[in-house]
Scaffold this active site. Structure first.
Site, PDB file in Angstrom:
ATOM      1  N   GLY B  83     -23.690  -5.853  73.635  1.00 15.20           N
ATOM      2  CA  GLY B  83     -24.189  -6.958  74.474  1.00 15.20           C
ATOM      3  C   GLY B  83     -23.215  -7.355  75.566  1.00 15.20           C
ATOM      4  O   GLY B  83     -22.083  -7.752  75.298  1.00 15.20           O
ATOM      5  N   GLU B  84     -23.655  -7.253  76.834  1.00 17.06           N
ATOM      6  CA  GLU B  84     -22.921  -7.752  78.000  1.00 17.06           C
ATOM      7  C   GLU B  84     -21.543  -7.129  78.201  1.00 17.06           C
ATOM      8  O   GLU B  84     -20.685  -7.718  78.853  1.00 17.06           O
ATOM      9  CB  GLU B  84     -22.776  -9.281  77.924  1.00 17.06           C
ATOM     10  N   VAL B  85     -21.294  -5.937  77.635  1.00 16.57           N
ATOM     11  CA  VAL B  85     -19.921  -5.403  77.718  1.00 16.57           C
ATOM     12  C   VAL B  85     -19.435  -5.221  79.160  1.00 16.57           C
ATOM     13  O   VAL B  85     -18.263  -5.413  79.444  1.00 16.57           O
ATOM     14  CB  VAL B  85     -19.769  -4.069  76.953  1.00 16.57           C
ATOM     15  N   ALA B  87     -19.691  -7.026  81.605  1.00 20.04           N
ATOM     16  CA  ALA B  87     -19.309  -8.283  82.260  1.00 20.04           C
ATOM     17  C   ALA B  87     -17.810  -8.559  82.155  1.00 20.04           C
ATOM     18  O   ALA B  87     -17.291  -9.410  82.874  1.00 20.04           O
ATOM     19  CB  ALA B  87     -20.092  -9.450  81.660  1.00 20.04           C
TER      20      ALA B  87
END
Lengths: 266, 134
Positions: B83-85, B87
């Site tokens: 998840g969202e790595v 970012a």
């Protein structure tokens, strides 16, 4: 306090039935595109009556002599794709192609955009720059007298904008510094050269679209980017928002004007 | 734009790529566009997408994403989560690129999001500081 928002959609309203419009005391006649989305998203004004004018006689594009006439209900997408506009005033087709996003360009109209007179809309720069005349159901208004202030025009409450006559220039170009968030113009400049002189229509920068007369004189003397060297516009008269201060808009105005001249020269 | 990560054992490559794309967009959005601005009275100034710079597909180049999976030893399927790595590394990468471009003009620091006006002001103040030194 809850704001009450009333939306009425009146589809295919025949032109003579103005009595309906008089009921809409706070109403504005919009096309159903950009400005309409914005009003509804802001729930502003507190009562909005939007008449979705579907009248076919308000649609269409044609040339008469040195004038390009576009019906008020012609969508931005139709202007952008029109072979006639691309041949006569290509900068106007490109301007229309840069308004909002595809959904807005398919729904929004020339007349709606002008009647709303958003200070950052693109078309007002073209109307001023391309020496246009605004036609309504009862009179004609020269571009220079059409925009009267922030979201204010010369239109009466029940007056219907029917068409705009643009004067075909020798050459013209529109340069826009777009807001990343909204795609509206932070500063948009339409520069157009005519045998009688150059016109510079500016949108986005101030509370209402305006002509930059100092740039017009300089470019009339010589139509070249260098003519603008050293020319500045006072920031005091320009708009400040969280996205762009008046100082920044004053910085952008000569730059976008110069870019428009460069593009017009090819 | 190239990004690589180790998300552990990959069960669905398409979803992993999608999460990495979304994370990259989130990170670039933070670096360049997105900001919750308030005025002195606490009124939110960026309350709609007319003034909040939501990143959109047309703002970005194609992404080239890769993975070097090493199995996680703490769960039976060896997954680490994705998840969202993207970012995490994106904001420093983008800001470093901006500062690298502005370095010849004397700019050494800039805050997120890097709006056009901030770049203009950073250049102006660096040049003003340089002329004071001269």
């Amino acid at each position: 306090m809850t704001t009450c928002v009333t939306f009425s959609f009146i589809v295919r309203l025949p032109l003579p039935r103005r009595s309906i419009l008089r009921q809409a005391s706070q109403g504005k006649l919009l096309g159903g595109g950009r400005a309409f989305c914005q009003c509804s998203s802001w729930t502003w004004p507190s009562q909005v009556t939007s008449c979705r004018l579907g009248v076919t006689e308000l649609r269409g594009i044609r040339t008469e002599g040195n004038q390009l006439i576009i019906g008020a209900f012609t969508s931005h997408a139709e202007v952008a794709a029109s072979a006639e506009v691309r041949a006569k005033i290509p900068s106007l087709a490109r301007l229309a192609d840069g308004i909002g996003d595809p959904q807005v360009r398919n729904r929004g109209t020339l007349g709606g955009s002008l009647a709303h007179a958003d200070p950052a809309a693109d078309y007002p720069a073209a109307v001023l720059g391309l020496s246009a005349t605004v036609h309504t159901d009862r009179r004609t208004v020269p571009a220079d007298r059409f925009f009267t202030g922030l979201f204010e025009t010369a239109l009466e409450p029940d007056e219907i904008l029917t068409a705009v006559r643009f004067t075909i220039p020798q050459r013209a170009a529109y340069a826009k510094f777009a807001s990343h968030a909204s795609r509206y113009a932070v500063v948009g400049v339409m520069v157009a050269q005519y045998p009688g002189g150059v016109r510079v229509g500016v949108t986005g920068a101030g509370p209402s679209a305006f002509r930059w007369t100092a740039a017009e004189s300089a470019l009339t003397a010589r139509f070249a980017p260098e003519s603008l060297a050293g020319l500045t516009y006072p920031a005091d008269d320009l708009t400040s928002t969280p996205e762009a201060t008046a100082d920044y808009r004053a910085h952008l105005l000569p730059i976008m004007t110069k870019r428009a001249v460069q593009t017009a020269l090819g | 734009m190239v990004a690589a990560d180790d998300v552990g054992v990959i069960l669905n490559p398409m979803i992993v790529d999608g999460q990495m794309h979304g994370g990259l967009v989130q990170g670039i959005g933070q670096a360049l566009y997105e900001e919750a601005q308030y005025d002195e009275s606490g009124q939110l100034l960026t309350g709609s997408y007319l003034n909040y710079g939501m990143p959109r597909a047309s703002d970005f180049p194609f992404f080239n994403v890769g993975n070097h999976p090493t199995a996680c030893t703490h769960n039976p399927i060896g997954a680490k989560g994705v998840g969202e790595v993207g970012a995490i590394g994106c904001p420093p990468a983008v800001i470093n690129a901006v500062l690298d471009a502005l370095a010849p003009l004397g700019v050494t620091d800039i805050s997120m999001p890097v709006t056009p006006e901030k770049v203009w002001r950073a250049i102006a103040s660096a040049q003003a500081a340089a002329s004071t030194r001269d």
